[in-house]
Design a protein around this motif. Structure first.
Motif, mmCIF file in Angstrom:
data_model
loop_
_atom_site.group_PDB
_atom_site.id
_atom_site.type_symbol
_atom_site.label_atom_id
_atom_site.label_comp_id
_atom_site.label_asym_id
_atom_site.label_seq_id
_atom_site.Cartn_x
_atom_site.Cartn_y
_atom_site.Cartn_z
ATOM 1 N N HIS A 1 -4.744 -27.016 -36.097
ATOM 2 C CA HIS A 1 -4.106 -26.434 -37.065
ATOM 3 C C HIS A 1 -3.834 -27.401 -37.943
ATOM 4 O O HIS A 1 -3.884 -28.684 -37.971
ATOM 5 C CB HIS A 1 -2.533 -25.968 -36.504
ATOM 6 N N PRO A 2 -3.655 -27.273 -39.453
ATOM 7 C CA PRO A 2 -3.528 -28.090 -40.484
ATOM 8 C C PRO A 2 -2.020 -28.656 -40.735
ATOM 9 O O PRO A 2 -1.817 -29.084 -41.791
ATOM 10 C CB PRO A 2 -4.131 -27.245 -41.630
ATOM 11 N N LEU A 3 -1.078 -28.326 -39.893
ATOM 12 C CA LEU A 3 0.403 -28.401 -40.111
ATOM 13 C C LEU A 3 0.973 -29.844 -39.903
ATOM 14 O O LEU A 3 1.860 -30.109 -40.430
ATOM 15 C CB LEU A 3 1.349 -27.571 -39.376
ATOM 16 N N GLY A 4 0.332 -30.523 -39.184
ATOM 17 C CA GLY A 4 1.027 -31.865 -38.483
ATOM 18 C C GLY A 4 1.911 -31.619 -37.886
ATOM 19 O O GLY A 4 2.310 -30.348 -37.481
ATOM 20 N N LEU A 5 2.372 -32.547 -36.926
ATOM 21 C CA LEU A 5 3.418 -32.296 -35.800
ATOM 22 C C LEU A 5 4.726 -31.694 -36.287
ATOM 23 O O LEU A 5 5.325 -30.841 -35.630
ATOM 24 C CB LEU A 5 3.652 -33.652 -35.098
ATOM 25 N N ALA A 6 5.296 -32.281 -37.292
ATOM 26 C CA ALA A 6 6.362 -31.787 -37.847
ATOM 27 C C ALA A 6 6.241 -30.283 -38.370
ATOM 28 O O ALA A 6 7.202 -29.388 -37.875
ATOM 29 C CB ALA A 6 6.774 -32.273 -38.997
ATOM 30 N N ASP B 1 0.541 -30.754 -30.563
ATOM 31 C CA ASP B 1 0.186 -31.985 -31.080
ATOM 32 C C ASP B 1 -0.003 -32.128 -32.596
ATOM 33 O O ASP B 1 0.061 -31.225 -33.197
ATOM 34 C CB ASP B 1 -0.902 -33.244 -30.331
ATOM 35 N N GLU B 2 -0.381 -33.107 -33.176
ATOM 36 C CA GLU B 2 -0.621 -33.569 -34.638
ATOM 37 C C GLU B 2 -1.503 -32.418 -35.033
ATOM 38 O O GLU B 2 -1.152 -31.873 -36.251
ATOM 39 C CB GLU B 2 -1.184 -34.818 -34.756
ATOM 40 N N ASP B 3 -2.690 -32.256 -34.386
ATOM 41 C CA ASP B 3 -3.680 -31.092 -34.899
ATOM 42 C C ASP B 3 -4.083 -29.795 -34.225
ATOM 43 O O ASP B 3 -4.881 -29.240 -34.386
ATOM 44 C CB ASP B 3 -4.863 -31.707 -35.395
ATOM 45 N N THR B 4 -3.651 -29.965 -32.822
ATOM 46 C CA THR B 4 -3.784 -28.782 -31.928
ATOM 47 C C THR B 4 -2.654 -28.052 -31.290
ATOM 48 O O THR B 4 -1.634 -28.890 -31.282
ATOM 49 C CB THR B 4 -4.900 -29.107 -30.865
ATOM 50 N N LEU B 5 -2.748 -26.849 -30.908
ATOM 51 C CA LEU B 5 -1.787 -26.396 -30.096
ATOM 52 C C LEU B 5 -2.421 -25.652 -28.933
ATOM 53 O O LEU B 5 -3.642 -24.968 -29.044
ATOM 54 C CB LEU B 5 -0.758 -25.306 -30.783
ATOM 55 N N GLN B 6 -1.771 -25.597 -27.724
ATOM 56 C CA GLN B 6 -2.581 -25.246 -26.741
ATOM 57 C C GLN B 6 -1.471 -24.076 -25.911
ATOM 58 O O GLN B 6 -0.048 -24.634 -25.661
ATOM 59 C CB GLN B 6 -2.714 -26.265 -25.461
ATOM 60 N N LEU B 7 -1.656 -22.957 -25.728
ATOM 61 C CA LEU B 7 -0.909 -21.895 -25.230
ATOM 62 C C LEU B 7 -1.401 -21.506 -23.774
ATOM 63 O O LEU B 7 -2.473 -21.045 -23.702
ATOM 64 C CB LEU B 7 -0.796 -20.738 -26.227
ATOM 65 N N ASP B 8 -0.638 -21.679 -22.960
ATOM 66 C CA ASP B 8 -0.984 -21.191 -21.428
ATOM 67 C C ASP B 8 0.135 -20.247 -20.938
ATOM 68 O O ASP B 8 1.197 -20.448 -20.944
ATOM 69 C CB ASP B 8 -0.939 -22.466 -20.542
ATOM 70 N N VAL B 9 -0.588 -19.139 -20.820
ATOM 71 C CA VAL B 9 0.411 -17.694 -20.209
ATOM 72 C C VAL B 9 0.010 -17.529 -18.827
ATOM 73 O O VAL B 9 -1.174 -17.341 -18.602
ATOM 74 C CB VAL B 9 0.364 -16.488 -21.141
#
Length: 111
Positions: free
Chosen positions: A22-27, A72-80
């Motif tokens: 993602h391009p959002l940064g952590l905040a 985190d700063e540039d990735t997200l991980q979804l575990d379902v």
């Protein structure tokens, strides 16, 4: 000592994993995750709570499902993790999750 784990071989069947950059940064991704948690609470009756003070790991759970969204700063991980009753619908649910993430979070690439 009994070392056999009856769920070890089936964990991939009951788990859906999605990883996105993602391009959002952590905040920014925290704000997006807050909106996502509110939507999941209302739409799917899931309880959501942050597991850490840094607000980088969001736990969610509901009837027959639980999981985490790790940021985190540039990735997200979804575990379902799906319960036994939802396993027959795994493919449908996985596609719904992928569509949901694609439409609700700005994620330019998948990994």
């Amino acid at each position: 000592m009994f070392l056999y784990d009856s769920l070890a071989g089936s964990s991939s069947l009951s788990t859906i994993q999605v990883s996105r950059q993602h391009p959002l940064g952590l905040a920014g991704v925290r704000l997006a995750a807050e909106a996502l948690a509110l939507d999941m609470s209302e739409r799917y009756q899931l309880a959501c709570e942050w597991l850490d003070e840094e607000e980088t790991e969001l736990l969610f759970r509901g009837a027959g499902v639980q999981g985490t969204l790790t940021l985190d700063e540039d990735t997200l991980q979804l575990d379902v993790r799906l319960g036994l009753l939802l396993l027959p619908m795994r493919n449908v649910l996985e596609q719904e999750i992928l569509d949901y993430v694609a439409h609700h979070l700005p994620c330019p690439t998948s990994t």
